[in-house]
Design an enzyme around this catalytic site. Structure first.
Site, PDB file in Angstrom:
ATOM      1  N   GLY A  86      26.889  -3.400 -19.154  1.00 55.03           N
ATOM      2  CA  GLY A  86      27.079  -2.824 -20.488  1.00 55.03           C
ATOM      3  C   GLY A  86      25.764  -2.423 -21.104  1.00 55.03           C
ATOM      4  N   ALA A  87      24.946  -1.680 -20.328  1.00 55.47           N
ATOM      5  CA  ALA A  87      23.548  -1.459 -20.716  1.00 55.47           C
ATOM      6  C   ALA A  87      23.246  -0.071 -21.260  1.00 55.47           C
ATOM      7  CB  ALA A  87      22.651  -1.732 -19.516  1.00 55.47           C
ATOM      8  N   SER A  88      24.249   0.725 -21.531  1.00 48.81           N
ATOM      9  CA  SER A  88      23.984   2.101 -21.970  1.00 48.81           C
ATOM     10  C   SER A  88      23.705   2.211 -23.461  1.00 48.81           C
ATOM     11  CB  SER A  88      25.168   3.004 -21.601  1.00 48.81           C
ATOM     12  OG  SER A  88      26.350   2.582 -22.269  1.00 48.81           O
ATOM     13  N   ARG A  89      24.032   1.185 -24.227  1.00 47.55           N
ATOM     14  CA  ARG A  89      23.795   1.237 -25.673  1.00 47.55           C
ATOM     15  C   ARG A  89      23.755  -0.175 -26.256  1.00 47.55           C
ATOM     16  NH1 ARG A  89      29.673   3.509 -27.817  1.00 47.55           N
ATOM     17  NH2 ARG A  89      30.970   1.948 -26.772  1.00 47.55           N
ATOM     18  N   TYR A 240      38.768 -11.986 -28.901  1.00 48.69           N
ATOM     19  CA  TYR A 240      37.306 -11.964 -28.726  1.00 48.69           C
ATOM     20  C   TYR A 240      36.728 -13.378 -28.814  1.00 48.69           C
ATOM     21  CZ  TYR A 240      32.501 -10.216 -29.352  1.00 48.69           C
ATOM     22  OH  TYR A 240      31.157  -9.952 -29.209  1.00 48.69           O
ATOM     23  N   ALA A 242      38.265 -16.224 -28.213  1.00 45.63           N
ATOM     24  CA  ALA A 242      38.671 -16.986 -27.034  1.00 45.63           C
ATOM     25  C   ALA A 242      37.821 -16.616 -25.826  1.00 45.63           C
ATOM     26  CB  ALA A 242      40.151 -16.729 -26.733  1.00 45.63           C
ATOM     27  N   ALA A 243      37.551 -15.322 -25.656  1.00 47.94           N
ATOM     28  CA  ALA A 243      36.750 -14.865 -24.521  1.00 47.94           C
ATOM     29  C   ALA A 243      35.321 -15.401 -24.599  1.00 47.94           C
ATOM     30  CB  ALA A 243      36.742 -13.342 -24.470  1.00 47.94           C
ATOM     31  N   LYS A 244      34.716 -15.325 -25.774  1.00 51.21           N
ATOM     32  CA  LYS A 244      33.330 -15.775 -25.921  1.00 51.21           C
ATOM     33  C   LYS A 244      33.214 -17.298 -25.836  1.00 51.21           C
ATOM     34  CE  LYS A 244      31.426 -11.749 -26.241  1.00 51.21           C
ATOM     35  NZ  LYS A 244      30.573 -11.251 -25.134  1.00 51.21           N
ATOM     36  N   ILE A 273      25.126  -7.878 -35.337  1.00 50.50           N
ATOM     37  CA  ILE A 273      24.002  -7.001 -35.004  1.00 50.50           C
ATOM     38  C   ILE A 273      24.339  -5.589 -35.478  1.00 50.50           C
ATOM     39  CG2 ILE A 273      23.119  -5.729 -33.010  1.00 50.50           C
ATOM     40  CD1 ILE A 273      21.444  -7.970 -33.482  1.00 50.50           C
TER      41      ILE A 273
END
Length: 328
Positions: A86-89, A240, A242-244, A273
């Site tokens: 996930g490094a494009s932005r 979100y 639960a996933a984190k 952020i």
């Protein structure tokens, strides 16, 4: 939605907190570094008493000799190979640029934003670094295998893995669809599992040389980008959260399992952020969020990248593993 915010508190093994009347100070205990240089023999550098060479010339000669001796004993290290998902932005982009400019070889993973990923690579290369982009969905095992193999084919190994890729599909639990739930769990949690587990399973199917390199090194770093939402929850983000929370639990367990291989596994849990997502929030919601942040502003992706860079390549982080570093 939640990714990081201003004001930081780092909590990890080897770091103590001192309360000074409302202000907490982090004390980092520097680890002993066993790879120190051997002492240089200076006996041959001393000026003989009967020489008539000017003292300034002797000093210059000594300096040159010391530099040459230091260069001979200094260990030669290869630039670390890093995969950032996930490094494009956003945070992923900031992490890729920070590590690329620090001399790492960076594989920039993306799902759909190919143009943006190529721009990240160009920016790294413009600073003298090496980078390549890879399009793939980390929730799909075949894509993860192809990504790992791409890095190994290009650079021979993988030293650091940054699991950053993630999405949001917000909504109240009573109205959330199974699709909204599953998409977030698949990418944000299962994606981290696949990226963390596949490299070791693939050792037997890599070329023999690559397998020997990875096994011989017996070292590496895995850094998972979690969220404070995984610790405290957030209205409208049950999937979100639960996933984190799962990412944090996964981090602590894998740190114990991979410790025998000398691999550090940690999580960074940012708050809010500045990003495309926070830019779309209404004034009322933003005011409420900023009111909970000590400095009253969103954090910047570069600020989170600084924490990740420390964990990834700073020798002082070699004793930190199985920890959640929280960035408020």
């Amino acid at each position: 939605m939640a990714s990081s915010a201003s004001g930081s508190a780092i909590m990890a093994a080897g770091i103590t907190m001192t309360d000074t009347g409302g202000h907490k100070i982090c004390h980092f205990r520097q680890p002993f570094l066993s790879n120190t240089l051997h002492p240089i023999n200076y006996s041959n550098l001393q000026r003989r008493s009967n020489t008539k060479t000017p003292f300034s010339s002797v000093v210059k000669a000594q300096a040159v000799t010391v530099e040459q001796a230091a260069a001979q004993v200094a260990p030669k290290t290869e630039a670390p190979v890093v995969i950032v998902t996930g490094a494009s932005r956003g945070i992923g982009k900031a992490i890729s640029l920070a590590l690329g400019k620090a001399g790492c070889k960076v594989l920039v993973n993306y799902a759909r934003s190919s143009k943006e990923a190529e721009e990240v690579c160009k920016e790294i290369e413009a600073c003298g670094g090496q980078a390549l982009s890879f399009g793939g969905d980390v929730s799909k095992e075949a894509d993860v295998e192809a990504m790992i193999k791409t890095a190994v084919d290009a650079w021979g190994t993988v030293d650091v893995l940054i699991n950053n890729a993630g999405i949001t599909r917000d909504g109240l639990l009573m109205r959330m669809t199974t699709k909204q739930w599953q998409e977030v769990i698949d990418l944000n949690l299962t994606g981290v599992y696949l990226c963390t587990q596949v490299p070791f399973r693939l050792l037997i199917s890599f070329t023999l040389a690559a397998a020997k390199i990875m096994m011989k090194k017996k070292k590496g770093k895995i850094i998972n980008i979690a969220s404070v939402v995984g610790l405290v929850g957030n209205f409208g983000q049950s999937n979100y959260s639960a996933a984190k929370a799962g990412v944090i639990g996964l981090t602590k367990t894998v740190a114990k399992e991979y410790a025998s291989r000398n691999i550090n596994v940690n999580a960074v849990a940012p708050g809010f952020i500045a990003s495309d997502m926070t830019a779309k929030l209404g004034d009322d919601i933003e005011k409420k969020i900023l009111g909970q942040i000590p400095l009253g502003r969103y954090g910047q992706p570069e600020e989170v990248a600084g924490v990740v860079e420390f964990l990834a390549i700073n020798p002082a982080s070699n004793y930190i593993t199985g920890q959640v570093l929280i960035y408020y």
